[in-house]
Structures are given as C-alpha cells and as structure tokens.
Design an enzyme around this catalytic site. Sequence first.
Site, PDB file in Angstrom:
ATOM      1  N   TYR A 176       8.208  -1.363 -48.018  1.00 31.79           N
ATOM      2  CA  TYR A 176       9.438  -0.376 -48.048  1.00 31.79           C
ATOM      3  C   TYR A 176       8.851   0.384 -49.171  1.00 31.79           C
ATOM      4  CZ  TYR A 176      12.700  -4.073 -46.911  1.00 31.79           C
ATOM      5  OH  TYR A 176      13.190  -4.872 -46.097  1.00 31.79           O
ATOM      6  N   SER A 236      21.044  -5.676 -43.384  1.00 33.09           N
ATOM      7  CA  SER A 236      22.267  -4.708 -43.002  1.00 33.09           C
ATOM      8  C   SER A 236      23.638  -4.971 -42.769  1.00 33.09           C
ATOM      9  CB  SER A 236      21.754  -3.916 -41.297  1.00 33.09           C
ATOM     10  OG  SER A 236      22.041  -2.281 -41.481  1.00 33.09           O
ATOM     11  N   PRO A 237      23.924  -5.471 -43.355  1.00 33.08           N
ATOM     12  CA  PRO A 237      25.637  -6.270 -43.258  1.00 33.08           C
ATOM     13  C   PRO A 237      26.520  -5.570 -43.263  1.00 33.08           C
ATOM     14  CG  PRO A 237      24.941  -6.243 -45.671  1.00 33.08           C
ATOM     15  CD  PRO A 237      23.737  -5.555 -45.283  1.00 33.08           C
ATOM     16  N   LEU A 238      26.287  -4.320 -43.090  1.00 34.97           N
ATOM     17  CA  LEU A 238      27.623  -3.033 -42.987  1.00 34.97           C
ATOM     18  C   LEU A 238      27.556  -2.448 -41.686  1.00 34.97           C
ATOM     19  CD1 LEU A 238      28.575  -1.815 -46.890  1.00 34.97           C
ATOM     20  CD2 LEU A 238      29.165  -3.743 -46.168  1.00 34.97           C
ATOM     21  N   GLY A 239      27.243  -3.036 -41.232  1.00 31.16           N
ATOM     22  CA  GLY A 239      27.115  -2.347 -39.747  1.00 31.16           C
ATOM     23  C   GLY A 239      28.654  -2.594 -38.866  1.00 31.16           C
TER      24      GLY A 239
END
Length: 299
Positions: free
Chosen positions: A53, A214-217
């Site tokens: 990152y 990326s849980p809010l896709g």
Amino acid sequence: MRYRMLGDVRVGAIGLGAMPLSIEGHPDEARALATVHAALDAGVTLLDTADSYHPPGGAPGAGELLVARALATYGGRGRTDGVLDGVLVATKGGRGRTADGGWTVDGRPEHLRRAAEASARRLGVEAIGLYQLHKPDPAVPYAESLGAIRELLDAGTIRLAGISNVDVDQIRLAREVLGERLVSVQNRYSPAVRTAEPELRLCAELGLAFMPWSPLGGISRSSLDGASDLTADPEFGAFHRVARARGVSPQRVALAWLLARSETVLPIPGASRPETVRDSAGAAELVLDTQDLAELGVR
C-alpha cells in the site's frame, strides 16, 4: 462497539482498511493520522494495511509506516511491543506495485520471509499480530507459499495467519497447512459483489473470520446523512430506503447488513477522513431487524 473474535483476539466488529491512506490520491499526513485516531476513538481495534500500500514508484511499506506513526502519536493508552494495548494491526505480504500503478504478485517463500521481517521492523513490533498472504501466486504452488507462512509462525515473526483473495479449495489447503493458527480470510464482498458466498459460508463453518474488502461496493459515498441520491445506484435503493427510515447513512446500513450475514464477518471499510471512519464505526451499533433484512433481501 460490538466485538467479534479473530482467532483468540477480541476485536471491534468494524475494522479500518487503511489502504486509502497511503496509495495514490491519499490525504496529507495530518488528515491520515487524524483518520486513524478517529477510528481508535470510535472503538475500532483492527487496523488493516499491507506492504504494497504505497503510491506507484514509492518504497514498500508506506502504509505500515503510517499506521505505526498513528499508533505512536495516539495518547492515553498503554503499549505492548510497540502497539497500543487492545489494538490488532494486520498487514499483508506477497504483492507489489509497478511504476505505472499496476500490481504484482510474489508468493515465493524467500520473498514472503523477507517481506514479513521488513513489515515487523516498519511496524516496530517483534511479532506481527496478523499476517496475511495477500494473493496466491500462479507461478508458485500455493502449499509452498503457505509453508513460508507456517515457518513465520514457528519462528515467532507473526502471531496469527490469514489468507486473501482465495477460493474454497485454497482455504481448505491453508487450514491443512496452518491448522488452528489460520484465523482469517480476506476476500472482496459487498452488496454489489457477492461471488465470495461459498468462501463466506466455509469461514462460518470453520470458525474463521471473514474480512470483506471493498465492503461498500454498490453503495454511493455521496452522503453520510442518509440522504444519498437513489439514482446513483438504483439497484441498491433498498439500502437507501432503510437508511432514511433509520436516520443513518446507506454506508452504515451496508456494513450492518454485512455483520448480519454471519457472526464471523469483520468488515474493514476504507476511509480517508475522520467523519467517514466515525460513520462506518457506528455500524457496529446498528442492529437491523427482520423487516430491515427482508427489505435488503437477506434470507
């Protein structure tokens, strides 16, 4: 903050995905540190980063160094082995960046051993709390990469092990190689991307933490007050309707929906602003009722 188990460690049910704080487009350091501090203030105790990152062309470990600085500058709590008491820092190895912004993968055992040792130095710890194999390398037998993780566990370089971007067969193989010291799986999963349902179910069966990245896709970040524009993501209008009824943001509802999928789910939403991470952390206190879940299509 509700809590869940990650191996033998109790962590807040919502973690912080620190990737946005150190890759391209990242905020300045003051805001990045403030974001991590806001997460800790809100009860977040799981911080997830990786040695890859960093911006394209940068040096590996920028994200780990940032997390270390954030913990070092956060006052009011004791420290053990350089880390705030009660906080689990998770990092990953086995990926890299190219100068043009691409991503590479390197699952060679010798690389993973060097990478983990370098990560521990950057984090300022003798043993990494949770070390995750970032992605299977098609050029290296997965069992060989997992063998390096087992060696790191045996050497005390890492305390707990996880895997990421894997399928069901790879989870089962990792369990054979690492035994009970395998505690987590990190795969992409969100309202918009549900292809990891088999992996989620297997994690529930085996008692492994499932950490959606990326849980809010599918859920727009256009608002944090429940008034997001439904036309932005019409397929996910139910999340906005429940949010308005509850007086919270659609993002908070999405994270609460994830928590309702299984007791082993530990979402790690990214954030680059204090207000965003505070909103996400609030999902741990949002318990959706049966009517909400029916509206969201949860069976």
